[in-house]
Design a protein around this motif. Structure first.
Motif, PDB file in Angstrom:
ATOM      1  N   THR A  22     -41.437  22.109  12.534  1.00 54.75           N
ATOM      2  CA  THR A  22     -40.485  22.935  13.284  1.00 54.75           C
ATOM      3  C   THR A  22     -40.601  24.388  12.844  1.00 54.75           C
ATOM      4  O   THR A  22     -41.101  24.668  11.752  1.00 54.75           O
ATOM      5  N   THR A  61     -37.851  26.275  12.724  1.00 58.22           N
ATOM      6  CA  THR A  61     -36.544  26.614  12.185  1.00 58.22           C
ATOM      7  C   THR A  61     -35.888  25.358  11.641  1.00 58.22           C
ATOM      8  O   THR A  61     -35.885  24.334  12.313  1.00 58.22           O
ATOM      9  N   HIS A 102     -32.319  23.575  10.106  1.00 59.16           N
ATOM     10  CA  HIS A 102     -30.874  23.742  10.299  1.00 59.16           C
ATOM     11  C   HIS A 102     -30.263  24.666   9.241  1.00 59.16           C
ATOM     12  O   HIS A 102     -30.550  24.524   8.061  1.00 59.16           O
ATOM     13  N   MET A 124     -40.802  16.020  27.294  1.00 62.16           N
ATOM     14  CA  MET A 124     -40.740  15.476  28.639  1.00 62.16           C
ATOM     15  C   MET A 124     -41.947  15.978  29.430  1.00 62.16           C
ATOM     16  O   MET A 124     -42.320  17.141  29.314  1.00 62.16           O
ATOM     17  N   HIS A 159     -40.821  16.907  14.378  1.00 61.72           N
ATOM     18  CA  HIS A 159     -39.371  16.617  14.420  1.00 61.72           C
ATOM     19  C   HIS A 159     -39.116  15.127  14.199  1.00 61.72           C
ATOM     20  O   HIS A 159     -38.267  14.527  14.867  1.00 61.72           O
ATOM     21  N   GLN A 188     -37.769  11.682  13.300  1.00 64.91           N
ATOM     22  CA  GLN A 188     -36.410  11.208  13.000  1.00 64.91           C
ATOM     23  C   GLN A 188     -36.420   9.739  12.647  1.00 64.91           C
ATOM     24  O   GLN A 188     -37.016   8.919  13.359  1.00 64.91           O
ATOM     25  N   HIS A 193     -27.308   2.876  20.883  1.00 64.90           N
ATOM     26  CA  HIS A 193     -28.196   3.255  21.979  1.00 64.90           C
ATOM     27  C   HIS A 193     -29.349   2.259  22.076  1.00 64.90           C
ATOM     28  O   HIS A 193     -29.902   1.844  21.068  1.00 64.90           O
ATOM     29  N   GLU A 203     -38.472  17.681   9.844  1.00 63.85           N
ATOM     30  CA  GLU A 203     -38.197  19.125   9.910  1.00 63.85           C
ATOM     31  C   GLU A 203     -38.052  19.692   8.502  1.00 63.85           C
ATOM     32  O   GLU A 203     -37.203  19.219   7.733  1.00 63.85           O
ATOM     33  N   GLN A 252     -28.316  10.419  27.148  1.00 69.18           N
ATOM     34  CA  GLN A 252     -27.499  10.631  25.943  1.00 69.18           C
ATOM     35  C   GLN A 252     -26.939  12.041  25.912  1.00 69.18           C
ATOM     36  O   GLN A 252     -27.662  13.010  26.125  1.00 69.18           O
ATOM     37  N   LYS A 303     -27.937  17.978  13.063  1.00 63.81           N
ATOM     38  CA  LYS A 303     -28.653  19.063  12.389  1.00 63.81           C
ATOM     39  C   LYS A 303     -30.120  19.081  12.801  1.00 63.81           C
ATOM     40  O   LYS A 303     -30.924  19.804  12.236  1.00 63.81           O
ATOM     41  N   HIS A 304     -30.438  18.242  13.767  1.00 61.95           N
ATOM     42  CA  HIS A 304     -31.819  18.135  14.235  1.00 61.95           C
ATOM     43  C   HIS A 304     -32.131  19.308  15.159  1.00 61.95           C
ATOM     44  O   HIS A 304     -31.320  19.689  15.983  1.00 61.95           O
ATOM     45  N   MET A 305     -33.335  19.871  15.034  1.00 62.22           N
ATOM     46  CA  MET A 305     -33.694  21.050  15.818  1.00 62.22           C
ATOM     47  C   MET A 305     -34.503  20.697  17.069  1.00 62.22           C
ATOM     48  O   MET A 305     -34.856  21.592  17.837  1.00 62.22           O
ATOM     49  N   GLY A 306     -34.836  19.440  17.262  1.00 61.46           N
ATOM     50  CA  GLY A 306     -35.531  19.029  18.490  1.00 61.46           C
ATOM     51  C   GLY A 306     -34.617  19.243  19.696  1.00 61.46           C
ATOM     52  O   GLY A 306     -33.396  19.361  19.561  1.00 61.46           O
ATOM     53  N   GLU A 307     -35.205  19.280  20.878  1.00 61.45           N
ATOM     54  CA  GLU A 307     -34.445  19.539  22.094  1.00 61.45           C
ATOM     55  C   GLU A 307     -33.474  18.396  22.416  1.00 61.45           C
ATOM     56  O   GLU A 307     -33.815  17.235  22.246  1.00 61.45           O
ATOM     57  N   ARG A 351     -31.389  16.122  25.274  1.00 68.47           N
ATOM     58  CA  ARG A 351     -31.805  15.600  26.571  1.00 68.47           C
ATOM     59  C   ARG A 351     -31.546  16.636  27.673  1.00 68.47           C
ATOM     60  O   ARG A 351     -32.372  16.853  28.553  1.00 68.47           O
ATOM     61  N   ARG A 405     -34.121  19.322  27.711  1.00 68.52           N
ATOM     62  CA  ARG A 405     -35.391  18.826  28.269  1.00 68.52           C
ATOM     63  C   ARG A 405     -35.336  18.827  29.800  1.00 68.52           C
ATOM     64  O   ARG A 405     -36.305  19.201  30.468  1.00 68.52           O
TER      65      ARG A 405
END
Lengths: 233, 233
Positions: free
Chosen positions: A9, A11, A13, A138, A159, A161, A169, A194, B161, B168-172, B174, B177
């Motif tokens: 990443t 950046t 957090h 996407m 990223h 996770q 979910h 990250e 979602q 604290k995640h920096m990924g996009e 939903r 996107r």
């Protein structure tokens, strides 16, 4: 002669743009006073100029000049002459689409192989792998192919996770998705959290940063490698 | 004459396969004693036979027979003769890849347009849209194109979602996107939460199930529609 920093990443957090990795970038780009920035991954919201300005401000702190490749009359020549390259994040499908569209994927590959320092974050990290097929993005645009730079003998999942044990979910976890990739592909995958990055010095590849990384190989259980580890397959 | 059920997921948390939607399926498939199942989306882990067995057990509860399309000598003819169709979830890239590979995307489209009841979950829901470009899946295989059935005048984002305000995640997210998708495409997108579905009766399209859905249109703020709402653009 390959020299890369492959970062999950731009950046982390609670920190500013590139802040966590500036020391590393300063030594990495010691021979480059000017760096070519590739903003193609950014799908909008901001222009390529605005995105380049963000990169400029990040690199000002280590006294490096940033030049957007989109401002160059001949992007191919600009890459060949570059002292350093930075490919920013955004959408990997778009980045790969544009690298093929402007016909510079192969030049970028050759430039990296001849030893021009390359720094990539997120989508820019993703394309250092053999293919872009372990992106999280996407498919907003159809690229001419999924093959990317192959500067390292594996793929990146930026990223990365961990599965949330409390999640209700039913969508696939990241790990499940990468296992699906391995039903059709034998390329190893490194899940980069990250704040972590891989520093490549030709065949010397080291995990750096705050966290361990998760490694996925076909027909094997996934495993962790600690920061500081050499990476080899 | 189109008749579709477009469902976010096959299974909701804490419930068995298809349980939450069996009543709806029973009325929907009232004219079909046998349903053709398309297992192509499943990337492995289980075989097409095993996946079809799962679908069989689900539909047994409402006394419907399930036949896997992969067991048919002529899948094209099997689709044309079908009384009902069920396309299960998995990986959308793989599903679309295989529908093109077996050359049945167009037949599936024609079958849906002539009124054969179609039920799709997750990847099977995704392909009812104009394109598969709002899938959440990893591009584990390169399909011949992103164009899908276009049975509805919008795209689906299954397993929708909401952003986690504590992340604290920096990924996009939903939402981000899907906004990126709209930088390049004007097709509206419906974010379908797990437990919700759209029932289509030709031009009558109704959101059903437990939750509201989130609608994204190009150059508009995203908005919610309540369950029971008619969908139109």
């Amino acid at each position: 002669m390959k020299k890369l920093i492959i970062a999950s990443t731009s950046t982390v957090h609670g920190s500013t743009y590139l802040e966590y990795i500036l020391n590393e970038l300063s030594s990495f780009f010691s021979t480059a006073d000017e760096i070519i920035f590739i903003p193609y991954a950014r799908p909008g919201g901001i222009t390529h100029d605005e995105y380049t300005d963000i990169a400029k401000k990040g690199f000002e702190k280590i006294n490096k000049k940033i030049v957007g490749i989109h401002t160059q009359k001949d992007p191919d020549e600009a890459l060949k002459a570059a002292k350093g390259i930075f490919v920013g994040g955004g959408n990997t499908f778009l980045l790969v689409h544009d690298l093929y569209k402007y016909n510079i994927m192969q030049t970028l590959r050759e430039t990296v192989y001849k030893g021009t320092p390359y720094f990539g974050t997120s989508a820019g990290a993703n394309i250092t792998g053999v293919t872009m097929q372990t992106t999280n993005d996407m498919p907003i645009i159809y690229p001419a192919g999924f093959k990317t730079l192959g500067a390292v003998p594996f793929n990146i999942n930026p990223h990365y996770q961990d599965p949330d044990p409390n999640s209700k979910h039913m969508g696939e976890t990241r790990e499940t998705r990468i296992k699906e990739f391995h039903k059709f592909n034998s390329i190893p995958v490194i899940g980069l959290r990250e704040g972590s990055w891989i520093r490549v010095n030709d065949n010397n590849m080291v995990l750096k940063g705050k966290y361990s990384a998760r490694v996925f190989e076909q027909n094997k259980e996934a495993y962790e490698i600690e920061t500081g580890s050499l990476i080899s397959f």
